[in-house]
Write a protein that holds these residues in place. Structure first.
Motif, short mmCIF file in Angstrom:
data_model
loop_
_atom_site.label_atom_id
_atom_site.label_comp_id
_atom_site.label_asym_id
_atom_site.label_seq_id
_atom_site.Cartn_x
_atom_site.Cartn_y
_atom_site.Cartn_z
N ALA A 17 0.52 -1.16 0.40
CA ALA A 17 0.37 0.18 0.15
C ALA A 17 0.66 0.88 0.47
CB ALA A 17 -0.48 0.40 1.29
N ALA A 18 1.57 1.29 1.01
CA ALA A 18 2.72 2.25 0.97
C ALA A 18 3.79 2.25 -0.23
CB ALA A 18 3.86 1.90 2.24
N ARG A 19 3.97 1.63 -1.13
CA ARG A 19 4.72 1.34 -2.57
C ARG A 19 5.97 1.00 -1.88
NH1 ARG A 19 1.44 3.49 -7.46
NH2 ARG A 19 -0.64 2.97 -6.78
N THR A 20 6.58 0.46 -0.52
CA THR A 20 7.90 0.62 0.27
C THR A 20 7.81 -0.94 -0.85
OG1 THR A 20 7.67 0.05 1.84
CG2 THR A 20 7.50 2.29 1.43
N ALA A 21 7.35 -1.85 -0.59
CA ALA A 21 7.69 -3.35 -1.07
C ALA A 21 8.47 -3.40 -2.16
CB ALA A 21 6.52 -3.67 -1.42
N THR A 22 10.09 -4.17 -2.09
CA THR A 22 10.79 -4.27 -2.96
C THR A 22 9.82 -5.56 -4.15
OG1 THR A 22 12.38 -3.76 -2.18
CG2 THR A 22 12.80 -5.14 -4.18
N ARG A 37 9.19 -2.49 -16.08
CA ARG A 37 9.18 -1.19 -16.28
C ARG A 37 7.77 -0.52 -15.68
NH1 ARG A 37 8.16 1.41 -22.42
NH2 ARG A 37 8.03 3.38 -21.97
N ILE A 38 6.78 -1.00 -15.70
CA ILE A 38 5.50 -0.64 -14.70
C ILE A 38 5.86 -0.01 -12.91
CG2 ILE A 38 4.60 -1.05 -16.80
CD1 ILE A 38 2.91 -3.41 -15.17
N GLY A 43 6.36 3.45 -9.00
CA GLY A 43 6.79 4.24 -7.71
C GLY A 43 7.51 2.75 -6.91
N PHE A 44 7.18 1.42 -7.37
CA PHE A 44 8.24 0.73 -6.70
C PHE A 44 9.40 0.38 -6.63
CE2 PHE A 44 3.45 -0.72 -6.12
CZ PHE A 44 2.92 -1.49 -5.35
N PRO A 45 10.20 0.47 -5.50
CA PRO A 45 11.32 0.02 -5.66
C PRO A 45 11.65 -1.40 -6.46
CG PRO A 45 10.98 -0.82 -3.65
CD PRO A 45 9.18 0.09 -4.29
N VAL A 46 12.45 -1.40 -7.43
CA VAL A 46 12.41 -3.23 -8.22
C VAL A 46 13.75 -3.42 -8.49
CG1 VAL A 46 11.98 -3.67 -10.74
CG2 VAL A 46 10.23 -2.53 -9.90
N LEU A 47 13.63 -4.58 -8.17
CA LEU A 47 15.08 -5.43 -8.44
C LEU A 47 15.28 -6.26 -9.43
CD1 LEU A 47 17.77 -5.99 -7.42
CD2 LEU A 47 16.79 -7.89 -6.38
N LEU A 203 -0.84 -5.53 -4.91
CA LEU A 203 0.30 -5.66 -6.17
C LEU A 203 0.15 -5.13 -7.42
CD1 LEU A 203 3.44 -5.59 -5.66
CD2 LEU A 203 3.41 -7.76 -6.72
N TYR A 204 -1.06 -6.12 -7.95
CA TYR A 204 -0.96 -5.78 -9.61
C TYR A 204 -2.09 -4.53 -9.96
CZ TYR A 204 1.62 -9.93 -11.13
OH TYR A 204 1.99 -10.63 -11.09
N ASP A 205 -2.73 -4.47 -8.70
CA ASP A 205 -4.07 -2.91 -9.09
C ASP A 205 -2.58 -1.84 -8.64
OD1 ASP A 205 -6.97 -4.40 -9.04
OD2 ASP A 205 -6.16 -4.26 -6.18
N ALA A 206 -1.90 -1.80 -8.28
CA ALA A 206 -1.29 0.12 -8.12
C ALA A 206 -0.99 -0.15 -9.42
CB ALA A 206 0.48 -0.84 -7.04
N VAL A 207 -0.46 -1.15 -10.52
CA VAL A 207 0.40 -0.79 -11.93
C VAL A 207 -0.82 -1.14 -13.16
CG1 VAL A 207 2.28 -1.47 -10.55
CG2 VAL A 207 1.33 -2.88 -11.68
N VAL A 208 -1.55 -1.67 -12.99
CA VAL A 208 -3.07 -2.28 -14.26
C VAL A 208 -3.97 -1.39 -14.40
CG1 VAL A 208 -1.12 -3.99 -14.28
CG2 VAL A 208 -3.52 -4.42 -13.19
#
Length: 448
Positions: A17-22, A37-38, A43-47, A203-208
């Motif tokens: 929810a805070a978009r701090t999940a990697t 990319r999305i 706004g998520f940290p991505v590895l 998780l997906y609701d935040a990007v699609v």
């Protein structure tokens, strides 16, 4: 969705929810890189993780190896400070959510090859910790998530649904499709338990734009296969219609175009030289393999597969017939130019491209074969056609094209001078109707 009951789920839910999940995307190819990319853009940290150090090096330097994702996109991702790439499996423990986007090819016997999925699950298991969400996105047969991935992840004692969370969400990537990019396509999600489903949807609701929950991971796996089997069967139908109408002197492209004017009950599919890409040629065989376990016949699906698999041989024979009829010459010692090496237009993706099979068939019959493709400067190594690796695209040069006995349009890239091709080559066999769609025609044009 319900409030998380597991403390691990509650903590992960808050980070999402805070978009701090990697978010770790495993496999940075045609599916994984757009997905990474999305998440970065939202706004998520991505590895990003890939076993290919060349890909990791390129991305870290701001370079792209996928044509429709430019270097400027990678540079922008790096500039956010939220995108990192690695080939070190020890870093997977840093992630809160791990999205698996690895290949699921077929064996030589057309059975599912789970090598990459199993290896990835084992790699994740080595650093697995409580509170991680693992989502498989690779196309596969119903039951893979529960029967293959879950037992591997649980070997260390962590339990799915309480300690860790496991789901399946099929990729729906269509490389090069500017109207339906990853960020615009709804995501189907099925999971092993309610906690995993809630976390995956969040998780997906935040990007699609939309998530579509289904009752289980197996159902979501079946959704993916159904989507691609639908396409495979309908493409097989029009490929067979092409073969039926051709000796009748009926233009199948004209038939389909006219039928498309019906506002209901008809959806156009177009014939071609064979199927390509990682999904449509492969997914039907995943289901036929799984169906045998339940003693269920898949005659319709298998027939479609037979028709589509036979198309490269059919178009090669059409080329041979046209060359004989118009020039009194056979394929042996003929010089043939193939236009297109990618499996679909306007991309550099060669996976399962029918061009590879066509080259092999032509050379078996004694022809000398070159290809031109503005998107594929060199044929990359593949499991089925390693002997073709390293061949390079010949330059676009209409003067040299006149030296070929025939050209065959295999991939209908936009922006190609089809009129120039027709003017230069004594014979052009078009498997995509690309020349006429570009307004080019002539007595040396043959549709196949």
């Amino acid at each position: 969705m319900h409030a998380p009951a597991s403390p691990h789920a509650a903590a992960l839910s808050a980070r999402i929810a805070a978009r701090t999940a990697t978010v770790c995307v495993i496999g940075l190819g045609y599916v994984g890189l757009p997905l990474a990319r999305i998440f970065v853009e939202r706004g998520f940290p991505v590895l990003g993780f890939d076993t290919d150090p060349g890909k990791v090096e390129a991305l870290a330097a701001g370079r792209s190896y996928i044509h429709h994702i430019g270097g400027e996109v990678i540079g922008a991702m790096n500039a956010t400070g939220r995108f990192a790439v690695t080939a070190d499996p020890g870093r997977l423990g840093e992630a809160d959510a791990l999205l698996i986007c690895v290949p699921t090819p077929l064996t030589r016997h057309r059975e599912p090859d789970m090598t990459y999925v199993v290896a990835t699950a084992e790699t994740i298991a080595a650093t697995l910790r409580p509170g991680q969400l693992v989502i498989l996105e690779s196309s596969t047969y119903p039951g893979t998530t529960a029967e293959v991935v879950k037992p591997i992840l649980e070997r260390g004692g962590l339990r799915s649904g309480t300690d860790i969370f496991l789901a399946y969400s099929p990729e729906r990537e269509d490389p090069g499709n500017i109207d339906h990019s990853t960020s615009r396509i709804p995501k189907v999600v099925g999971a092993e338990g309610e906690e995993a489903l809630s976390l995956s949807l969040a998780l997906y609701d935040a990007v699609v734009p939309r998530t579509v929950p289904v009752s289980s991971a197996a159902t979501a796996e079946a959704v993916k296969l159904t989507e691609n089997i639908f396409r495979a069967v309908n493409i097989a139908l029009v490929n067979e219609l092409k073969q039926i109408y051709a000796p009748m002197g009926i233009d199948v492209w004209e038939v389909i175009s006219a039928a498309s004017t019906k506002p209901f009950g008809f959806m156009p599919f177009w014939p071609g030289p064979g199927l390509g890409g990682h999904c449509i040629p492969i997914d039907p065989f995943y289901l036929t393999w799984k169906a045998r376990e339940h003693e269920v016949a898949t005659r319709f699906i298998e027939l479609a597969g037979e028709i589509n698999t036979a198309m490269p041989r059919w178009v090669v024979q059409k080329l041979a017939d046209a060359l004989n009829d118009r020039a009194g010459k056979g394929l042996k010692a003929a010089r043939i130019l193939l236009l297109g090496a990618a499996y679909k237009k306007n991309v550099d993706d060669m996976r399962e491209s029918p061009t590879l099979k066509i080259i092999e068939l032509l050379e078996e019959r004694g022809a000398a074969v070159d290809y031109h493709d503005p998107y594929v400067p060199e044929i990359r190594r593949s499991r089925e056609y390693p002997h073709l690796a390293g061949r390079r695209s010949v330059p676009w040069n209409t003067a040299s094209f006149a030296l070929y006995d025939a050209a065959m349009v295999v991939t209908d890239h936009d922006g190609v001078d089809y009129a120039g091709l027709l003017a230069a080559c004594p014979l052009v066999v078009d498997t995509r109707n690309a020349c006429r769609r570009a307004g080019a025609s002539g007595p040396n044009l043959v549709l196949a």
